[in-house]
Design an enzyme around this catalytic site. Sequence first.
Site, PDB file in Angstrom:
ATOM      1  N   HIS A  68     -27.146  13.213  -0.457  1.00  0.00           N
ATOM      2  CA  HIS A  68     -26.618  12.909  -0.869  1.00  0.00           C
ATOM      3  C   HIS A  68     -25.521  11.559  -1.613  1.00  0.00           C
ATOM      4  O   HIS A  68     -26.007  10.617  -2.177  1.00  0.00           O
ATOM      5  CB  HIS A  68     -25.039  14.139  -0.608  1.00  0.00           C
ATOM      6  CG  HIS A  68     -23.878  13.502  -1.475  1.00  0.00           C
ATOM      7  ND1 HIS A  68     -24.231  14.602  -3.008  1.00  0.00           N
ATOM      8  CD2 HIS A  68     -23.184  12.936  -2.504  1.00  0.00           C
ATOM      9  CE1 HIS A  68     -23.127  14.001  -3.578  1.00  0.00           C
ATOM     10  NE2 HIS A  68     -22.665  12.754  -3.411  1.00  0.00           N
ATOM     11  N   GLU A  69     -25.588  10.883  -0.003  1.00  0.00           N
ATOM     12  CA  GLU A  69     -24.918   9.394  -0.648  1.00  0.00           C
ATOM     13  C   GLU A  69     -26.437   8.625  -0.522  1.00  0.00           C
ATOM     14  O   GLU A  69     -26.533   7.050  -1.205  1.00  0.00           O
ATOM     15  CB  GLU A  69     -24.726   9.396   0.862  1.00  0.00           C
ATOM     16  CG  GLU A  69     -23.223   9.950   1.018  1.00  0.00           C
ATOM     17  CD  GLU A  69     -21.678  10.181   0.338  1.00  0.00           C
ATOM     18  OE1 GLU A  69     -22.384   8.960  -0.565  1.00  0.00           O
ATOM     19  OE2 GLU A  69     -21.331  10.748  -0.090  1.00  0.00           O
TER      20      GLU A  69
HETATM   21 ZN   LIG Z   1     -21.376  12.173  -4.463  1.00  0.00          ZN
END
Ligand SMILES: [Zn+2]
Length: 716
Positions: free
Chosen positions: A469-470
């Site tokens: 995600h990051e």
């Molecule tokens: Zn996010």
Amino acid sequence: MNNPLLDFTDLPLFDQIKPEHVAPAMDSLLAQSEAALARVSGADFPPRWTEISAVLDVATERLGRAWSAVSHLNNVADTPELRAAFNAALPRITDFWTRLGADERLYAKYKAIDPSTLNPEQQQALRLALRSFVLGGAELSGPDKERFASIQERQAELSQKFSENVLDATDHFAYYANASEIEGLPQDVIQAARAAAQQDGREGYKLTLKMPCYLPVMQFARSGELRQRLYRAYVTRASEQAGEEAVQFDNSAVIRELLALRQEEARLLGYRNFGEVSVVPKMAQSPQQVLTFLRDLAVRARPHAERDVAELRAFASERLQLHDPQPWDWPYLSERLKEERYAFSEQEVKAYFTAPRVLAGLFRIVETLFEVRIQPDTAPTWHPGVSFYRIERSLPGGAAQLLGQFYLDQPARQGKRGGAWMDDVRSRWLRPDSGTLQTPVAHLVCNFAEGVDGQPALLTHDDVITLFHEFGHGLHHLLTQVNERDVAGISGVEWDAVELPSQFMENFCWEWNVLCDMTAHVQTGQAMPRALFDKMLAARNFQSGMQTLRQIEFALFDMLLHTDHEPEQDFLPLLDLVRAEVAVLQPPAWSRSAHSFSHIFAGGYAAGYYSYKWAEVLSADAYAAFEETLSAQGLPSPQTGRKYRQAILEAGGSRPAIESFKAFRGREPSLDALLRHQGMAPIELADPHNREAPNVHRSNWAPAGKLPAADSAGPA
Ligand SMILES: [Zn+2]
């Protein structure tokens, strides 16, 4: 001058920055920024983009970069001295940005710029700058302007009061349970509750409404009476329904005043309601579009949610002889059913995800799909556990072009804030002062447990998803090809679309052929067995229908409250209507969940809660393009990767998100992929009784025509 915070030659000198550098650096950079602002807003300064930028943006970018280094260190290497220096400087920094955003002379200067002299990226940056001035009240004058300012101030106070009430009401509750009441609770929760009671000099186990206690009680406590006691306290927090001694924390009046002020603010800006104001800087075109979106999704999720509830009821009745489950029974029942169906342990899964192997897998997929190379590099850091990388593109003839760089700070440690995030160190920018191209740099921060006994760190599947995600946010920042700073990468992207690239990357963590390659058992080195993955996949979608409707209930209430509700009227009937329309499980009449809905009353999500689902739909639909083009080996296609990189990642904020999406997909977004990913493919209606299922009280709603149409939204 020997202040590392004032050295802008290249990367921040993280290894040299000391708390005593903060105040003098900020003094100097604030003074330079003030001087720059005064200069460009002066009557004799030309209203030309590049000239303004070369003075003002160059000065404020230094301030921003130095401050970002300080606040980053404050987040990842906190010490009392640094925190004191940070807090001392914070109000001055905030004050400067606020004044800059509301400076009338600067606004007039921007307005005087002739857009035809700008390139398309600059035009977009100028449009966004002017829009944020307008939404900040720059077009108002006289008493309206004063009123606007005092509305802002009062709203900030009320939001603060709202959070304090929720916090105090949460803290106010404590129940000291005896040993038989807490049966079923996990051992660590019991120990913590015992220790908390001892600290208060009390017998028994102290139970509270804080998440690490409340949630396990609702999920695991066998005593229905205990669950009911905590449930009631929780859902009446900060309301008039809380016990007499807690009524001081009632948020009813705060909510009413906030809604009235938001309405007034919207009218001052020339809109009919706050919902219209909220969507101006967003991808959604109008409140009506959001309502339609939510209702479409609700109708599609409903049969699945009803099936979820029917399963729970059957399970409760057959296995636990509970024939009439109450609201405080549902989480408990869900947990029992989940255990029975998908028993696998987090420990078992973790043994397959060693940090180095996962990282190598992540880099491999990024390198293949986005045609880049990720190479280890060196830079001054704040901790020896931090690594640094460069992302390059191969040029014809074998040379490599630097696209961007990033710091990766994985392990949890003392003095590091929890959670995971991406932050920018600097942005891609064709600098107006030197004419050189500045490459972007990002921070990727996680909090993974350290490896024990010389073993590599082991990640949970959630950790793996977080990392992806990051990294998705990071790629958005780093792979941009836009040269104008304020619309490069994530900057300028509508905030209901900004989670697209991050949630998009999460999908790879559920792709067997990708995931399998990232697993190797920490002892045996063997890949994860398919059967274990299948259990994880099934558990992922457990009760997704019910969860989807719950989110829609919040989002629909939020948007209707800010578009179709008179602030002086009671909002509880509206909440009832929303529940009657979408909820499959009705809470008791005394439930007051709106009174602690901090996202919309204290967190900046007013008329914006829908953004979570909105971005999920976009990212799922974008990912579906990869599913449609999988290779014979079941691997994602580099051609689709290139298209995605160019349309979404490289374009950044230089054009509206919907244009980027359509450039990639060739069409408008659709709900189908999200529903399919979450196990909500259309239910076959072989059994005609299923047709009875939808229980949508559409007639309760004001006709759609009452709400503004998309094309009429805008300042009058
Ligand atoms: Zn996010």
